[in-house]
Enzyme design. Structure first.
Site, PDB file in Angstrom:
ATOM      1  N   LYS A 169     -37.705  89.307   7.692  1.00 23.70           N
ATOM      2  CA  LYS A 169     -36.996  88.615   6.827  1.00 23.70           C
ATOM      3  C   LYS A 169     -36.510  89.577   5.725  1.00 23.70           C
ATOM      4  O   LYS A 169     -37.513  90.011   4.991  1.00 23.70           O
ATOM      5  CB  LYS A 169     -37.351  87.407   6.456  1.00 23.70           C
ATOM      6  CG  LYS A 169     -36.525  86.565   5.314  1.00 23.70           C
ATOM      7  CD  LYS A 169     -37.096  85.336   4.738  1.00 23.70           C
ATOM      8  CE  LYS A 169     -36.167  84.683   4.050  1.00 23.70           C
ATOM      9  NZ  LYS A 169     -35.735  85.365   2.722  1.00 23.70           N
ATOM     10  N   ASP A 181     -35.321  90.894   2.084  1.00 23.95           N
ATOM     11  CA  ASP A 181     -34.848  90.315   0.807  1.00 23.95           C
ATOM     12  C   ASP A 181     -34.026  91.099   0.048  1.00 23.95           C
ATOM     13  O   ASP A 181     -34.049  91.993  -0.764  1.00 23.95           O
ATOM     14  CB  ASP A 181     -36.494  90.290  -0.142  1.00 23.95           C
ATOM     15  CG  ASP A 181     -36.231  89.542  -1.255  1.00 23.95           C
ATOM     16  OD1 ASP A 181     -35.493  88.617  -1.383  1.00 23.95           O
ATOM     17  OD2 ASP A 181     -37.079  89.741  -2.217  1.00 23.95           O
ATOM     18  N   GLU A 214     -41.586  89.691   3.036  1.00 21.09           N
ATOM     19  CA  GLU A 214     -40.932  88.368   2.564  1.00 21.09           C
ATOM     20  C   GLU A 214     -41.343  87.429   3.737  1.00 21.09           C
ATOM     21  O   GLU A 214     -41.719  86.321   3.208  1.00 21.09           O
ATOM     22  CB  GLU A 214     -39.432  88.671   2.381  1.00 21.09           C
ATOM     23  CG  GLU A 214     -38.723  87.246   2.116  1.00 21.09           C
ATOM     24  CD  GLU A 214     -38.733  87.095   0.500  1.00 21.09           C
ATOM     25  OE1 GLU A 214     -38.556  85.759   0.293  1.00 21.09           O
ATOM     26  OE2 GLU A 214     -39.457  87.945  -0.253  1.00 21.09           O
TER      27      GLU A 214
END
Length: 324
Positions: A44, A46, A185
């Site tokens: 993921k 950011d 993240e």
């Protein structure tokens, strides 16, 4: 006599119209990674969610909210031309990486800012993770695995401003553990058979990394609407001193917030435990400790997305977070 036929000759189907904009697919936040071979995993990132629109006569970079930010990403625009694609829409995340290769939202904001910064727009990278349209064909109805198969040869191997967001073949729990240990993240899980659906849905799921540590309460900002806490002011230790690490304004009920203000009101002081000036702040003796869940640290040493989990007395300084 010739007999006419209503059948059309076989040939290339007409191209699908290219969408002017596609609302992005938004991952649903869940507590744990899903299980099973039908799920694919990615890091993921950011940053800023972007759609890269490639047309014969122009390139457009559209934000999640529908704004045209092409002018703000010159390096991505320049590298797009090297892909030599006639028409395409790529879905991805624009990031700036720190020295450890982790995406840092604060660094990205500074790279996009108007003020002089140590970070330049040329440092911004687009990690592409989906392909929605290619050469006259709308791909959104295809399963994720097929869109991914078509995306990879377009951007795999590129190490410049456009890169492939790698798909990881792993157990979700183990992948999350490694990602969190690296200070990233979190992870995204995508159902391999799912089409691309705009909006939030559980075919894409996000699982974020959270940390939990103890911080000294050095004061608070009163709520502007009720007789309660608006924001706690927090500090960590560095050596033998306390250092301000930001505020926390979420994680409690209204009743808890009122009780917390009453408790802190008993230890108010005119001498802050740290050198901090904040208009409207009420400072307290550093006697109480807050348990705080948070995602990461910002570049300037503040807690990112903190949430209050509980309070206790400062009985043991060894439990207070120690800054390096």
């Amino acid at each position: 006599m010739a007999i006419s036929s209503s059948k059309k000759p076989h040939g290339t189907p007409p191209p699908d119209p290219m969408p002017a904009r596609v609302d992005p697919c938004i991952a649903m936040l869940v507590d744990k990674p899903p299980k099973g071979p039908e799920w694919a995993f990615e890091v993921k990132w950011d940053g800023y969610r972007l759609a890269l629109h490639i047309e014969p006569d122009r390139i457009r970079i559209i934000t999640r909210g529908g704004y045209d930010w092409t002018h703000r990403f010159p390096s991505i625009t320049a590298e797009t031309r090297q892909l030599r694609l006639k028409t395409a829409i790529l879905d991805g995340e624009a990031v700036v990486l720190d020295e450890q290769g982790r995406s840092d939202f604060g660094m990205l904001q500074r790279a996009l800012g108007r003020r002089p910064s140590a970070h330049e727009p040329g440092e911004i990278i687009l990690f592409a993770f989906d392909l929605l349209y290619l050469n006259g064909r709308d791909l959104r109805r295809l399963p994720q695995r097929e869109r991914r198969r078509m995306l990879e040869p377009l951007v795999a191997g590129h190490e410049g401003a456009i890169r492939l967001s790698e798909e990881v073949q792993a157990d979700g729990d183990e992948f999350l553990r490694v990602v969190c240990e690296l200070g990233l993240e979190g992870i995204i899980a995508k159902h391999r058979e799912g089409p691309y659906r705009s909006g939030r849905n559980d075919a894409w799921r996000k699982i974020t990394c959270t940390r939990r540590d103890s911080f000294v309460i050095i004061g608070f900002e009163p709520s502007t609407v009720t007789d309660a806490i608006g924001r706690l002011l927090l500090a960590a230790r560095r050596g033998g001193e306390l250092v301000y690490v930001g505020g926390c304004g979420t994680g409690w009920t209204r009743e808890e917030s009122v009780k917390l203000r009453e408790l802190l009101g008993e230890i108010e002081t005119d001498s802050p435990a740290v050198n901090l000036k904040r208009k409207g702040a009420v400072f307290t003796e550093p006697f109480l400790v807050a348990e705080i869940a948070y995602r990461a640290w910002t570049e300037d040493g503040k807690l990112r997305h903190p949430s209050f989990k509980g309070i206790r007395e400062r009985a043991d300084d060894l439990t207070i977070y120690e800054l390096k």
